[in-house]
Design a protein around this motif. Structure first.
Motif, PDB file in Angstrom:
ATOM      1  N   MET A   1       0.833  -1.207   0.000  1.00 33.56           N
ATOM      2  CA  MET A   1       0.000   0.000   0.000  1.00 33.56           C
ATOM      3  C   MET A   1       0.864   1.252   0.000  1.00 33.56           C
ATOM      4  SD  MET A   1      -3.330  -0.343   2.367  1.00 33.56           S
ATOM      5  CE  MET A   1      -4.865  -0.715   1.584  1.00 33.56           C
ATOM      6  N   THR A   2       0.445   2.256  -0.760  1.00 34.99           N
ATOM      7  CA  THR A   2       1.192   3.520  -0.775  1.00 34.99           C
ATOM      8  C   THR A   2       0.817   4.332   0.476  1.00 34.99           C
ATOM      9  OG1 THR A   2      -0.563   4.697  -1.907  1.00 34.99           O
ATOM     10  CG2 THR A   2       1.056   3.567  -3.295  1.00 34.99           C
ATOM     11  N   PRO A   3       1.631   5.327   0.813  1.00 35.51           N
ATOM     12  CA  PRO A   3       1.273   6.165   1.980  1.00 35.51           C
ATOM     13  C   PRO A   3      -0.124   6.768   1.844  1.00 35.51           C
ATOM     14  CG  PRO A   3       3.529   6.609   1.316  1.00 35.51           C
ATOM     15  CD  PRO A   3       2.961   5.678   0.286  1.00 35.51           C
ATOM     16  N   GLY A   4      -0.474   7.211   0.624  1.00 30.60           N
ATOM     17  CA  GLY A   4      -1.792   7.802   0.411  1.00 30.60           C
ATOM     18  C   GLY A   4      -2.896   6.803   0.646  1.00 30.60           C
ATOM     19  N   GLN A   5      -2.686   5.566   0.145  1.00 30.20           N
ATOM     20  CA  GLN A   5      -3.708   4.527   0.335  1.00 30.20           C
ATOM     21  C   GLN A   5      -3.869   4.191   1.813  1.00 30.20           C
ATOM     22  OE1 GLN A   5      -1.967   1.671  -2.369  1.00 30.20           O
ATOM     23  NE2 GLN A   5      -3.649   1.928  -3.817  1.00 30.20           N
ATOM     24  N   VAL A   6      -2.743   4.128   2.520  1.00 30.81           N
ATOM     25  CA  VAL A   6      -2.799   3.838   3.956  1.00 30.81           C
ATOM     26  C   VAL A   6      -3.598   4.921   4.670  1.00 30.81           C
ATOM     27  CG1 VAL A   6      -1.424   3.764   6.062  1.00 30.81           C
ATOM     28  CG2 VAL A   6      -0.684   2.471   4.053  1.00 30.81           C
ATOM     29  N   THR A   7      -3.326   6.177   4.320  1.00 30.60           N
ATOM     30  CA  THR A   7      -4.037   7.287   4.969  1.00 30.60           C
ATOM     31  C   THR A   7      -5.529   7.193   4.699  1.00 30.60           C
ATOM     32  OG1 THR A   7      -2.085   8.626   4.575  1.00 30.60           O
ATOM     33  CG2 THR A   7      -4.062   9.795   5.236  1.00 30.60           C
ATOM     34  N   ARG A   8      -5.875   6.868   3.427  1.00 29.21           N
ATOM     35  CA  ARG A   8      -7.302   6.777   3.085  1.00 29.21           C
ATOM     36  C   ARG A   8      -7.967   5.623   3.835  1.00 29.21           C
ATOM     37  NH1 ARG A   8      -5.368   8.719  -1.791  1.00 29.21           N
ATOM     38  NH2 ARG A   8      -4.983   6.693  -2.745  1.00 29.21           N
ATOM     39  N   LEU A   9      -7.248   4.508   3.961  1.00 32.11           N
ATOM     40  CA  LEU A   9      -7.813   3.354   4.678  1.00 32.11           C
ATOM     41  C   LEU A   9      -8.084   3.726   6.141  1.00 32.11           C
ATOM     42  CD1 LEU A   9      -8.551   0.359   5.011  1.00 32.11           C
ATOM     43  CD2 LEU A   9      -6.139  -0.079   5.499  1.00 32.11           C
ATOM     44  N   VAL A  10      -7.114   4.384   6.758  1.00 32.56           N
ATOM     45  CA  VAL A  10      -7.284   4.767   8.161  1.00 32.56           C
ATOM     46  C   VAL A  10      -8.450   5.740   8.312  1.00 32.56           C
ATOM     47  CG1 VAL A  10      -6.163   5.882  10.122  1.00 32.56           C
ATOM     48  CG2 VAL A  10      -4.857   4.358   8.680  1.00 32.56           C
ATOM     49  N   LEU A  11      -8.594   6.624   7.324  1.00 31.65           N
ATOM     50  CA  LEU A  11      -9.712   7.576   7.355  1.00 31.65           C
ATOM     51  C   LEU A  11     -11.054   6.842   7.305  1.00 31.65           C
ATOM     52  CD1 LEU A  11      -8.684  10.556   5.035  1.00 31.65           C
ATOM     53  CD2 LEU A  11      -9.473  10.704   7.379  1.00 31.65           C
ATOM     54  N   VAL A  12     -11.156   5.875   6.371  1.00 31.61           N
ATOM     55  CA  VAL A  12     -12.406   5.112   6.240  1.00 31.61           C
ATOM     56  C   VAL A  12     -12.694   4.381   7.548  1.00 31.61           C
ATOM     57  CG1 VAL A  12     -13.506   3.165   5.051  1.00 31.61           C
ATOM     58  CG2 VAL A  12     -12.229   4.866   3.742  1.00 31.61           C
ATOM     59  N   GLU A  13     -11.643   3.800   8.125  1.00 27.64           N
ATOM     60  CA  GLU A  13     -11.819   3.013   9.339  1.00 27.64           C
ATOM     61  C   GLU A  13     -12.280   3.879  10.512  1.00 27.64           C
ATOM     62  OE1 GLU A  13      -8.818  -0.161   9.579  1.00 27.64           O
ATOM     63  OE2 GLU A  13      -8.977   0.165  11.724  1.00 27.64           O
ATOM     64  N   GLN A  14     -11.823   5.125  10.548  1.00 29.21           N
ATOM     65  CA  GLN A  14     -12.219   6.006  11.651  1.00 29.21           C
ATOM     66  C   GLN A  14     -13.590   6.630  11.403  1.00 29.21           C
ATOM     67  OE1 GLN A  14     -10.531   6.743  14.494  1.00 29.21           O
ATOM     68  NE2 GLN A  14      -8.914   5.311  14.004  1.00 29.21           N
ATOM     69  N   LEU A  15     -13.857   6.950  10.138  1.00 29.98           N
ATOM     70  CA  LEU A  15     -15.099   7.673   9.859  1.00 29.98           C
ATOM     71  C   LEU A  15     -16.324   6.774   9.975  1.00 29.98           C
ATOM     72  CD1 LEU A  15     -13.978   9.999   6.921  1.00 29.98           C
ATOM     73  CD2 LEU A  15     -14.618  10.671   9.225  1.00 29.98           C
ATOM     74  N   GLY A  16     -16.155   5.474   9.742  1.00 26.48           N
ATOM     75  CA  GLY A  16     -17.297   4.540   9.860  1.00 26.48           C
ATOM     76  C   GLY A  16     -17.945   4.615  11.235  1.00 26.48           C
ATOM     77  N   PRO A  17     -17.188   4.282  12.299  1.00 22.24           N
ATOM     78  CA  PRO A  17     -17.790   4.376  13.639  1.00 22.24           C
ATOM     79  C   PRO A  17     -18.154   5.807  14.011  1.00 22.24           C
ATOM     80  CG  PRO A  17     -15.575   3.399  13.751  1.00 22.24           C
ATOM     81  CD  PRO A  17     -15.842   3.733  12.312  1.00 22.24           C
ATOM     82  N   ALA A  18     -17.410   6.785  13.445  1.00 24.50           N
ATOM     83  CA  ALA A  18     -17.703   8.185  13.792  1.00 24.50           C
ATOM     84  C   ALA A  18     -19.098   8.582  13.317  1.00 24.50           C
ATOM     85  CB  ALA A  18     -16.654   9.111  13.185  1.00 24.50           C
ATOM     86  N   VAL A  19     -19.502   8.075  12.137  1.00 24.85           N
ATOM     87  CA  VAL A  19     -20.845   8.397  11.632  1.00 24.85           C
ATOM     88  C   VAL A  19     -21.901   7.844  12.590  1.00 24.85           C
ATOM     89  CG1 VAL A  19     -22.500   7.889   9.783  1.00 24.85           C
ATOM     90  CG2 VAL A  19     -20.170   8.569   9.211  1.00 24.85           C
ATOM     91  N   VAL A  20     -21.693   6.578  13.024  1.00 20.95           N
ATOM     92  CA  VAL A  20     -22.639   5.957  13.966  1.00 20.95           C
ATOM     93  C   VAL A  20     -22.687   6.767  15.268  1.00 20.95           C
ATOM     94  CG1 VAL A  20     -23.166   3.866  15.279  1.00 20.95           C
ATOM     95  CG2 VAL A  20     -22.215   3.687  12.978  1.00 20.95           C
TER      96      VAL A  20
END
Lengths: 595, 250
Positions: A281-300
């Motif tokens: 994974m590129t640094p950008g992809q890693v950052t996007r993955l972490v964002l998705v992982e955090q934003l999911g529970p954050a929406v709930v």
């Protein structure tokens, strides 16, 4: 690729259920705090102006204490576009729980277009009924259906209404009530002792002062809306500033909570991020993955928090509105909800993106080696060692600020709560000082003489109404802080699992391991408490100075401040102790295997 | 090998350990009898999952056996509480792990002095012992470094220094060279051998036959059982059985 992110994120969330639940909990606490803060903030924002608009308030009010004065001629002046019509005013009194209270009755037949009482509860007054002004009714605990025992006949309370007036009760006495003229006549039959009242709307509201000067006449007084507003703002300034402080503290605490948990969570996962980078994974992809992982529970969490905040907001808003003489704040609208969701998710994204980007740029090797504390020296530990503290305490002191950014964020959220509690203590002390002043003198009313001022004083009234709101906001802040503490302590423990295991491996007993962890938590809590004490005093002092009543400021007692700091540390220890004991009981093998 | 070995310092009888994983019982050890004499250097070999690390953890009280007995200096210890095990470990057992050996927020010096301070050694004496050990192990220049600033070889030397600071009766090492390059691994093995020559009892778990060749005796494990024991003379390689096991694993 989006599906890959979603799959990886879902797997990560399932794998770290506790952290996911904590994220939801803390984001919900932050969103609820923001919802309450927004509600209170909106009440505290231009309360008089909003009430004035909602009631179609009078630009000029004429008050006559002389029956012979002719107010109706004012209605025919060219600047006037609308009026309440001349309304009778009579003074009476009633008995309540062994005391006598004054009552200023304003005739209100029909539904006036100008300065109309805005009903919050109940219905308009019929025969033998009155509508009470809200601050008056609330302070005396009068409700719809209650009966006022006036000297001549009882009056039933049919409703409670908001009006745009200068000061609320008890600063302005007697209390206001609206009743049909026939009902006033039955309570105060001697019409020769009545006064009259006229509210006027002008074509040019800005010219109200000129109107007052040019329309002066014998037997009546004129007050324009700007003078009324100045009195209202002066009367509610303390409450407004205090509520604004608490709204700001709630916002700050919400932000600190998000920064601590979200940023901390990302930083705690460096090894996993290293593995993902190693897999390509590129640094950008890693950052996007972490964002998705955090934003999911954050929406709930956001949705849950807004729902909880909406349920709690009326508890604060109605009291605050009464205190500030404001009309009710409309319920949370879709735009407000969107604003909260936007702010919370943007904060989560910002607090994720920064650390995520920073980690994404590091080499795989350094990530797999884990995040190591950067600070090699600890003055606190050095001091503890020199003072002969036991080894677990020295180790705990060493660990307390080993990750300074994390420690500062945790301390900040606790310090804000301590500051809010200090503000509350200072408010109590200041209300005590203010309440020792002379009781307000009732205005000379037309007609009957009153037995004296009502047996409530101005400051007791303000204090009585401020307390439940301030204590309620304290409770919300405390809940947000407790949620944050629980999350931070659990994550800190997880982060230290290996270190605690190693300490056991080299011979620390479970109790000593527990003591080590608790010492580190207590050190951060003590620092937060010590920072919160002056912060609270400075905030309150500044707020009081803003209101121009610095002479009413009083410091809380040293005893109460002295109790507050250790109490904050005790609360932290009470949360941390069972968790630390559980962690210390974990086998070394499991601890060292932990990832 | 010319050292005269004395009575057992560490012995186990019928030592067993069962783990429950997702409702399924996994037999990690199935009844191990072992005697380690004072001053002996024992290497435990075997493929992954053979139970060798589990055995070492049980010997050091890091985990609890499901059945069987453990004696340290003739004293039964398998039923000691967590607290008593911790106190025993401080003075009698030194541990070296493959990974994550050092407390990451303590400096090298603080890590090494920690066990000494735990048994009540004065700060001055702990410092003296630490300086001597770090100097001997060639890492005295890194005394003020954090673990994250050390190379793999330095990391393991510091771990060794910490394990030895209280002069334990047994040194337990779990794959201490597993994470090192061949040069660093040879240095660590050489240090172990020197310790053994000075009378230190060592039990070492390893995959590496070259590392095992430094021991007095090699115990081979498979499926939770000891399947072979071979006494080595100086310079000899592990037995053919061990070699076969290693080949199987490869």
């Amino acid at each position: 690729m989006s599906l890959l992110y979603a799959n990886l994120a879902a797997a990560g969330l399932r794998r770290r259920r506790l952290e996911t639940v904590l994220t939801i909990l803390v984001v919900a606490a932050a969103a609820a705090a923001l919802t309450v803060a927004l509600g209170v903030g909106r009440v505290a924002d231009r309360p008089w102006e909003r009430t004035f608009e909602a009631t179609n308030g009078a630009h000029v009010t004429a008050m006559s204490i002389d029956v012979g004065a002719d107010l109706s001629r004012l209605e025919s002046r060219p600047e006037v576009v609308d009026s309440t019509g001349v309304r009778p005013v009579a003074i009476s009194s009633f008995r309540l729980e062994g005391h006598t209270y004054g009552l200023r009755l304003i005739g209100s037949d029909g539904d006036p277009r100008v300065a109309r009482p805005l009903l919050r509860k109940g219905a308009r007054a019929g025969s033998g009924e009155v509508v009470l002004e809200r601050s008056f009714a609330e302070l005396l605990g009068l409700r719809v259906g209650d009966r006022l025992r006036t000297p001549n006949r009882p009056l039933r309370v049919s409703g409670i209404a908001v009006v745009s007036i200068g000061e609320g009760y008890p600063a302005s006495q007697p209390g206001l009530a609206f009743a049909p003229v026939a009902s006033i006549a039955s309570v105060a039959p001697d019409r020769s002792r009545w006064g009259s009242l006229l509210g006027l709307r002008l074509a040019d509201p800005k010219a109200s002062r000129e109107f007052v000067v040019s329309a002066r006449g014998p037997g009546y007084q004129l007050e324009d809306w700007q003078a009324t507003r100045a009195r209202a703002i002066d009367a509610s300034r303390t409450a407004q500033v205090i509520l604004s402080i608490f709204a700001a503290l709630l916002l700050l605490a919400g932000g600190a909570v998000l920064a601590t948990l979200v940023g901390g969570r990302v930083l705690a996962r460096v090894r996993q991020i290293g593995l993902l980078k190693a897999a390509g994974m590129t640094p950008g992809q890693v950052t996007r993955l972490v964002l998705v992982e955090q934003l999911g529970p954050a929406v709930v969490g956001c949705v849950l928090g807004i729902v909880g905040g909406m349920a709690a907001t009326p508890l604060f808003v109605s009291g605050s509105a009464s205190l500030l003489g404001a009309s009710e704040t409309p319920p949370l609208e879709a735009l407000d909800a969107a604003l909260i969701v936007g702010v919370v998710l943007a904060s989560v994204a910002a607090f994720t993106y920064g650390p995520g980007r920073q980690i994404g740029r590091r080499t795989v090797g350094s990530l797999l080696a884990g995040t190591a504390p950067r600070r090699a020296r600890s003055r606190l530990a050095g001091w503890a060692e020199r003072s002969g503290a036991s080894l677990p305490l020295v180790l705990g002191a060493r660990d307390a600020f080993a990750r300074p950014a994390r420690a500062v964020l945790t301390a900040l959220s606790l310090a804000l709560t301590v500051a809010a509690l200090v503000c509350t203590l200072a408010m109590e002390a200041s209300l005590d000082v203010a309440s020792t002043g002379p009781p307000p003198t009732p205005p000379v009313g037309a007609g009957i003489a009153l037995p004296g001022p009502d047996p409530v004083d101005d400051d007791a009234g303000e204090g009585a109404r401020l307390r439940p709101i301030v204590y309620g906001l304290d409770a919300v802040l405390l809940l947000v802080t407790l949620a944050n503490l629980l999350a931070t302590i659990l994550l800190s423990l997880r982060e230290r699992v290996r270190n605690l295991g190693l300490l056991k491996a080299v011979g620390l007993t479970p109790n000593q391991v527990t003591a080590t962890f608790l010492t580190s938590q207590a050190a951060v809590a003590a620092a937060a408490a010590l920072a919160g004490l002056p912060l609270g005093l400075v905030l309150f002092r500044g707020a009081i100075e803003l209101t121009g009543s610095a002479d009413e400021f009083a410091y809380p007692s040293l005893l109460s401040l002295g109790v507050l700091a250790p109490a904050a540390v005790v609360v932290v220890l009470a949360i941390a102790a069972p968790l630390a004991r559980r962690a210390a009981a974990q086998s070394v093998t499991d601890a060292l295997r932990y990832e | 090998m010319s050292t005269v070995l004395s009575a057992s310092v560490l012995s186990t009888r019928g030592l067993a350990k069962t783990y429950a994983s997702d409702g399924v019982e996994v037999l990690a050890l199935r009844g191990v009898d072992l005697d380690v004499s004072a001053g002996e250097f024992v290497a435990v070999m075997g493929p992954s999952g053979s139970g060798k690390s589990t055995l070492l953890h049980l010997l050091g009280g890091l985990d609890r056996p499901t059945a069987g007995t453990i004696e340290l200096d003739g004293r039964p210890v398998e039923k000691l509480s967590e607290r008593d095990w911790a106190i025993l470990r401080r003075s009698r057992i030194g541990f070296v792990f493959q990974f994550f050996n050092l407390v990451d927020n303590l400096t090298v010096a603080e890590n090494v002095e920690l066990p000494a301070r735990l048994i009540g050694t004065s700060a001055r004496d702990a410092r003296t012992r630490r300086e001597a050990l770090l100097s001997r192990l060639g890492v005295s220049a890194r005394a003020n470094a954090l673990p994250s600033q050390l190379s793999g070889g330095q990391h393991q030397r510091v771990a060794l220094a910490r394990a030895l600071v209280n002069r334990p009766c047994v040194l337990l090492a779990d794959e201490p060279t597993g994470n090192l390059d061949s040069g660093s691994a040879a240095e660590v093995v050489s240090l172990m051998r020197q310790l053994r020559d000075e009378g230190q009892t060592v039990v070492l778990v390893t995959h590496d036959a070259r590392v095992a060749s430094a021991a007095d005796r090699v115990i081979s494990m498979r499926d939770g059982l000891v399947v072979d024991e071979t006494a080595l003379v100086d310079g000899e390689h592990p037995s053919a059985v061990v070699s076969q096991l290693l080949q199987l694993e490869a």
